[in-house]
Motif scaffolding. Structure first.
Motif, PDB file in Angstrom:
ATOM      1  N   VAL A  15      21.842  32.699  30.528  1.00 43.42           N
ATOM      2  CA  VAL A  15      22.618  31.824  30.870  1.00 43.42           C
ATOM      3  C   VAL A  15      23.457  31.975  32.364  1.00 43.42           C
ATOM      4  O   VAL A  15      23.726  33.152  32.648  1.00 43.42           O
ATOM      5  CB  VAL A  15      24.127  31.470  29.889  1.00 43.42           C
ATOM      6  CG1 VAL A  15      25.146  30.635  30.446  1.00 43.42           C
ATOM      7  CG2 VAL A  15      23.442  30.946  28.621  1.00 43.42           C
ATOM      8  N   ALA A  16      23.701  30.847  33.162  1.00 48.79           N
ATOM      9  CA  ALA A  16      24.151  31.348  34.541  1.00 48.79           C
ATOM     10  C   ALA A  16      25.304  30.357  34.599  1.00 48.79           C
ATOM     11  O   ALA A  16      25.757  29.470  34.195  1.00 48.79           O
ATOM     12  CB  ALA A  16      22.910  31.054  35.809  1.00 48.79           C
ATOM     13  N   GLU A  17      26.330  31.063  35.636  1.00 47.33           N
ATOM     14  CA  GLU A  17      27.663  30.526  36.009  1.00 47.33           C
ATOM     15  C   GLU A  17      27.486  30.465  37.723  1.00 47.33           C
ATOM     16  O   GLU A  17      27.140  31.679  38.117  1.00 47.33           O
ATOM     17  CB  GLU A  17      28.783  31.205  35.487  1.00 47.33           C
ATOM     18  CG  GLU A  17      28.554  31.387  33.964  1.00 47.33           C
ATOM     19  CD  GLU A  17      29.734  32.301  33.328  1.00 47.33           C
ATOM     20  OE1 GLU A  17      31.000  31.774  33.371  1.00 47.33           O
ATOM     21  OE2 GLU A  17      29.137  33.548  33.401  1.00 47.33           O
ATOM     22  N   VAL A  18      28.140  29.567  38.324  1.00 43.65           N
ATOM     23  CA  VAL A  18      28.512  29.832  39.650  1.00 43.65           C
ATOM     24  C   VAL A  18      29.740  29.864  40.106  1.00 43.65           C
ATOM     25  O   VAL A  18      30.526  28.591  39.824  1.00 43.65           O
ATOM     26  CB  VAL A  18      27.535  28.812  40.420  1.00 43.65           C
ATOM     27  CG1 VAL A  18      27.642  28.839  42.043  1.00 43.65           C
ATOM     28  CG2 VAL A  18      25.982  28.635  40.219  1.00 43.65           C
ATOM     29  N   VAL A  19      30.325  30.729  40.486  1.00 43.25           N
ATOM     30  CA  VAL A  19      31.722  30.926  40.953  1.00 43.25           C
ATOM     31  C   VAL A  19      32.079  31.071  42.139  1.00 43.25           C
ATOM     32  O   VAL A  19      31.317  31.608  42.984  1.00 43.25           O
ATOM     33  CB  VAL A  19      32.198  32.036  39.946  1.00 43.25           C
ATOM     34  CG1 VAL A  19      31.985  31.846  38.431  1.00 43.25           C
ATOM     35  CG2 VAL A  19      31.755  33.338  40.442  1.00 43.25           C
ATOM     36  N   ASP A  20      33.393  30.765  42.411  1.00 43.15           N
ATOM     37  CA  ASP A  20      33.884  31.163  43.918  1.00 43.15           C
ATOM     38  C   ASP A  20      33.870  32.764  43.830  1.00 43.15           C
ATOM     39  O   ASP A  20      34.516  33.427  43.277  1.00 43.15           O
ATOM     40  CB  ASP A  20      35.452  30.482  43.811  1.00 43.15           C
ATOM     41  CG  ASP A  20      35.811  30.538  45.398  1.00 43.15           C
ATOM     42  OD1 ASP A  20      35.653  31.522  46.082  1.00 43.15           O
ATOM     43  OD2 ASP A  20      36.901  29.902  45.664  1.00 43.15           O
ATOM     44  N   PRO A  21      33.197  33.132  45.115  1.00 41.26           N
ATOM     45  CA  PRO A  21      33.212  34.677  45.417  1.00 41.26           C
ATOM     46  C   PRO A  21      34.709  35.152  45.366  1.00 41.26           C
ATOM     47  O   PRO A  21      34.746  36.286  44.913  1.00 41.26           O
ATOM     48  CB  PRO A  21      32.544  34.584  46.846  1.00 41.26           C
ATOM     49  CG  PRO A  21      31.552  33.463  46.956  1.00 41.26           C
ATOM     50  CD  PRO A  21      32.520  32.368  46.201  1.00 41.26           C
ATOM     51  N   ALA A  22      35.501  34.405  46.018  1.00 42.95           N
ATOM     52  CA  ALA A  22      36.924  34.871  46.403  1.00 42.95           C
ATOM     53  C   ALA A  22      37.498  34.882  44.841  1.00 42.95           C
ATOM     54  O   ALA A  22      38.885  35.449  44.818  1.00 42.95           O
ATOM     55  CB  ALA A  22      37.554  34.199  47.206  1.00 42.95           C
ATOM     56  N   PRO A  35      36.481  34.511  40.950  1.00 39.13           N
ATOM     57  CA  PRO A  35      35.594  34.203  40.090  1.00 39.13           C
ATOM     58  C   PRO A  35      35.818  33.675  38.773  1.00 39.13           C
ATOM     59  O   PRO A  35      35.014  33.201  37.940  1.00 39.13           O
ATOM     60  CB  PRO A  35      35.058  35.778  39.674  1.00 39.13           C
ATOM     61  CG  PRO A  35      35.312  36.610  40.754  1.00 39.13           C
ATOM     62  CD  PRO A  35      36.607  36.013  41.492  1.00 39.13           C
ATOM     63  N   ASP A  36      37.221  33.178  38.651  1.00 38.60           N
ATOM     64  CA  ASP A  36      37.532  32.278  37.477  1.00 38.60           C
ATOM     65  C   ASP A  36      37.524  31.018  37.742  1.00 38.60           C
ATOM     66  O   ASP A  36      37.640  30.246  36.849  1.00 38.60           O
ATOM     67  CB  ASP A  36      39.093  32.639  37.293  1.00 38.60           C
ATOM     68  CG  ASP A  36      39.454  34.159  36.664  1.00 38.60           C
ATOM     69  OD1 ASP A  36      38.505  34.799  35.904  1.00 38.60           O
ATOM     70  OD2 ASP A  36      40.277  34.890  36.798  1.00 38.60           O
ATOM     71  N   ARG A  37      36.951  30.771  39.083  1.00 41.63           N
ATOM     72  CA  ARG A  37      36.924  29.263  39.289  1.00 41.63           C
ATOM     73  C   ARG A  37      35.576  28.937  39.485  1.00 41.63           C
ATOM     74  O   ARG A  37      34.774  29.390  40.431  1.00 41.63           O
ATOM     75  CB  ARG A  37      37.592  28.813  40.655  1.00 41.63           C
ATOM     76  CG  ARG A  37      37.645  27.272  41.026  1.00 41.63           C
ATOM     77  CD  ARG A  37      38.349  26.972  42.215  1.00 41.63           C
ATOM     78  NE  ARG A  37      37.614  27.454  43.219  1.00 41.63           N
ATOM     79  CZ  ARG A  37      36.759  26.665  44.018  1.00 41.63           C
ATOM     80  NH1 ARG A  37      36.721  25.547  43.441  1.00 41.63           N
ATOM     81  NH2 ARG A  37      36.139  27.292  45.138  1.00 41.63           N
ATOM     82  N   TYR A  38      34.671  27.894  38.775  1.00 39.93           N
ATOM     83  CA  TYR A  38      33.737  27.486  38.939  1.00 39.93           C
ATOM     84  C   TYR A  38      33.636  26.604  40.046  1.00 39.93           C
ATOM     85  O   TYR A  38      34.270  25.735  40.386  1.00 39.93           O
ATOM     86  CB  TYR A  38      33.096  26.771  37.524  1.00 39.93           C
ATOM     87  CG  TYR A  38      32.940  27.328  36.563  1.00 39.93           C
ATOM     88  CD1 TYR A  38      32.163  28.953  36.715  1.00 39.93           C
ATOM     89  CD2 TYR A  38      33.467  27.170  35.173  1.00 39.93           C
ATOM     90  CE1 TYR A  38      32.066  29.619  35.514  1.00 39.93           C
ATOM     91  CE2 TYR A  38      33.022  27.849  34.006  1.00 39.93           C
ATOM     92  CZ  TYR A  38      32.121  28.979  34.189  1.00 39.93           C
ATOM     93  OH  TYR A  38      32.140  29.910  33.113  1.00 39.93           O
ATOM     94  N   VAL A  39      32.466  26.509  40.744  1.00 42.03           N
ATOM     95  CA  VAL A  39      32.251  25.699  41.887  1.00 42.03           C
ATOM     96  C   VAL A  39      31.597  24.297  41.560  1.00 42.03           C
ATOM     97  O   VAL A  39      30.932  24.188  40.233  1.00 42.03           O
ATOM     98  CB  VAL A  39      31.286  26.392  42.786  1.00 42.03           C
ATOM     99  CG1 VAL A  39      31.795  27.673  43.383  1.00 42.03           C
ATOM    100  CG2 VAL A  39      29.815  26.258  42.204  1.00 42.03           C
ATOM    101  N   PRO A  40      32.057  23.260  42.221  1.00 43.23           N
ATOM    102  CA  PRO A  40      31.527  21.831  41.529  1.00 43.23           C
ATOM    103  C   PRO A  40      29.953  21.766  41.762  1.00 43.23           C
ATOM    104  O   PRO A  40      29.597  22.417  42.554  1.00 43.23           O
ATOM    105  CB  PRO A  40      32.428  20.954  42.419  1.00 43.23           C
ATOM    106  CG  PRO A  40      32.589  21.640  43.871  1.00 43.23           C
ATOM    107  CD  PRO A  40      32.795  23.260  43.310  1.00 43.23           C
ATOM    108  N   LEU A  41      29.480  20.640  41.409  1.00 46.65           N
ATOM    109  CA  LEU A  41      28.146  20.434  41.715  1.00 46.65           C
ATOM    110  C   LEU A  41      27.834  20.212  43.002  1.00 46.65           C
ATOM    111  O   LEU A  41      28.789  19.432  43.548  1.00 46.65           O
ATOM    112  CB  LEU A  41      27.626  18.994  40.907  1.00 46.65           C
ATOM    113  CG  LEU A  41      27.484  19.086  39.308  1.00 46.65           C
ATOM    114  CD1 LEU A  41      27.225  17.850  38.754  1.00 46.65           C
ATOM    115  CD2 LEU A  41      26.585  20.325  38.787  1.00 46.65           C
ATOM    116  N   GLY A  42      26.838  20.611  43.590  1.00 49.78           N
ATOM    117  CA  GLY A  42      26.603  20.521  45.058  1.00 49.78           C
ATOM    118  C   GLY A  42      27.356  21.761  45.764  1.00 49.78           C
ATOM    119  O   GLY A  42      27.217  21.832  47.106  1.00 49.78           O
ATOM    120  N   GLY A  43      28.069  22.583  45.220  1.00 48.47           N
ATOM    121  CA  GLY A  43      28.587  23.705  45.716  1.00 48.47           C
ATOM    122  C   GLY A  43      28.000  25.013  46.013  1.00 48.47           C
ATOM    123  O   GLY A  43      27.244  25.259  45.297  1.00 48.47           O
TER     124      GLY A  43
END
Length: 413
Positions: free
Chosen positions: A240-247, A249-257
């Protein structure tokens, strides 16, 4: 009713979280009691801490889920650094073997992105393995492709890193000239960036399909194949993969981010030493929409976080991928040969990576690029590089051009 790829992941994630809560001292106090179903798993996962390589190593003993009885030791191949030891159980190896669907084609593996497969995972029976350690090994690989294996079967799939395949391709062209008639029908290119120009060359020269694979040593069951439908990478059902804000990590990036990748390898593919919300240090860009074939958005690798610089445009980063797509196919840009072979000469120079470095300077992000000539002597040719960069790189990123040998500590891809 057939389960979707996303549903398979959530079922596996629920089973994984249940397993580590029971057997891993590290996770035992972090996951609450009670049944864990596929609908519960994403929320529970998001509450767990992420671990980078250093953090994972520091708690490694507490992560383990059983004793060393029946554990096999393997080593990564060291394509991106010093080889690392890893452990695996028979259940992991059996799961990996059963999940690999062979198509009957003979493979030549140049030992690249299937990290540790030969030494630790009992997968060596799927083809020939030739490590390109010297030019003698280049000739061995070339002879196997040209003449077939010892049992008379012909090589149909050539697999390795981008650099290995480019090197071997140039070597074979110098030996044989036309290589399109050797029957290679697929090149599996892994780990490094493959520019559009080199992808086109390899497809034309070999007369083969190109399959680009993204992966990392620590997560050998999570290699992500580039989809021919959406042109983005998709992880297999084993993670399973998640893509998060590097600064944050509790915030997921939106589609296309763009953001940092977190990967959770699922049980039983990782049993003894689980990796949950593991942050390997890579930036990726999520697709803007779901793939029509797989029903979920894929991603594009952007490079190591350490090599990228924050900016105000393009999702917040200037990345290695931005620079490779801009400079790799410009003949004016110098390349790094990165010779790994003691008896190699300059014959493989053109297979190297473009010489550039992304820097965060006082007046904002910039890309320093080394040319094959002095830009003061050849100003028009240098201007062509600057014009190409202006059209391709994020707005506001400065390009600083250097002459041959003037750029140190370049970003190697």
């Amino acid at each position: 009713m057939q389960t979707t790829l996303t549903e398979q992941r959530l079922i596996g994630l629920a089973r994984t979280l249940t397993r580590v809560r029971a057997d891993s001292p590290f996770y035992r106090g972090l996951i609450p009691d009670g049944d864990i179903g596929p609908d519960d798993a994403p929320g529970l996962l998001r509450q767990l801490p992420w671990l980078d390589p250093a953090g994972w190593a520091s708690v490694r003993e507490q992560l383990r889920t059983s004793t060393f009885d029946g554990i096999a030791t393997g080593f990564t191949n060291g394509t991106s650094g010093t080889p690392k030891a890893f452990y695996s159980t028979e259940a992991e190896r059996a799961a990996l073997r059963s999940s690999r669907v062979g198509d009957g084609r003979r493979r030549l593996q140049l030992v690249g992105f299937n990290h540790g497969a030969v030494v630790g995972l009992d997968l060596a029976g799927e083809g020939d393995f030739v490590p390109l350690l010297s030019m003698a090994y280049f000739d061995l690989a070339a002879d196997l492709i040209a003449n077939g294996s010892a049992d008379g079967s012909r090589i149909r799939v050539l697999a390795g890193t981008a650099r290995q395949i480019k090197d071997l391709t140039l070597h074979m062209q110098q030996r044989f000239g036309d290589i399109s008639g050797f029957g290679i029908d697929s090149l599996e290119v892994g780990r490094e960036f493959l520019s559009r120009g080199w992808e086109s060359r390899l497809r034309e020269w070999w007369g083969a399909e190109i399959d680009v694979v993204y992966g990392f040593s620590e997560l050998r069951m999570c290699n992500a194949l580039k989809c021919r439908t959406c042109a983005h990478h998709h992880f297999p059902p084993s993670c399973v993969a998640e893509v998060v804000d590097p600064a944050d990590p509790d915030r997921y990036v939106p589609l296309g981010g763009r953001g940092s990748l977190l990967v959770t390898a699922l049980y039983p593919y990782v049993e003894f030493e689980p990796r949950i919300r593991y942050r390997p240090g890579d930036l990726v860009q999520l697709a803007a929409q779901a793939c029509p074939k797989w029903g979920e958005p894929g991603f594009l690798p952007l490079g190591r976080e350490a090599h990228c610089v924050a900016s105000g445009e393009q999702g917040g980063f200037v990345t290695t991928a931005d620079c490779v797509s801009t400079f790799a196919d410009l003949p004016q840009v110098a390349v790094s040969p990165r010779h790994l072979y003691p008896d190699a000469d300059q014959r493989h120079y053109e297979a190297g990576s473009p010489r550039f470095k992304i820097v965060d300077e006082a007046d904002g992000p910039a890309v320093r690029v080394e040319l094959r000539f002095d830009p003061q002597v050849w100003p028009q040719e240098a201007q062509a590089v600057a014009d190409a960069a202006r059209k391709s790189l994020p707005a506001g990123v400065r390009v600083i051009l250097h002459g041959p040998g003037q750029l140190e500590d370049v970003t190697l891809v």
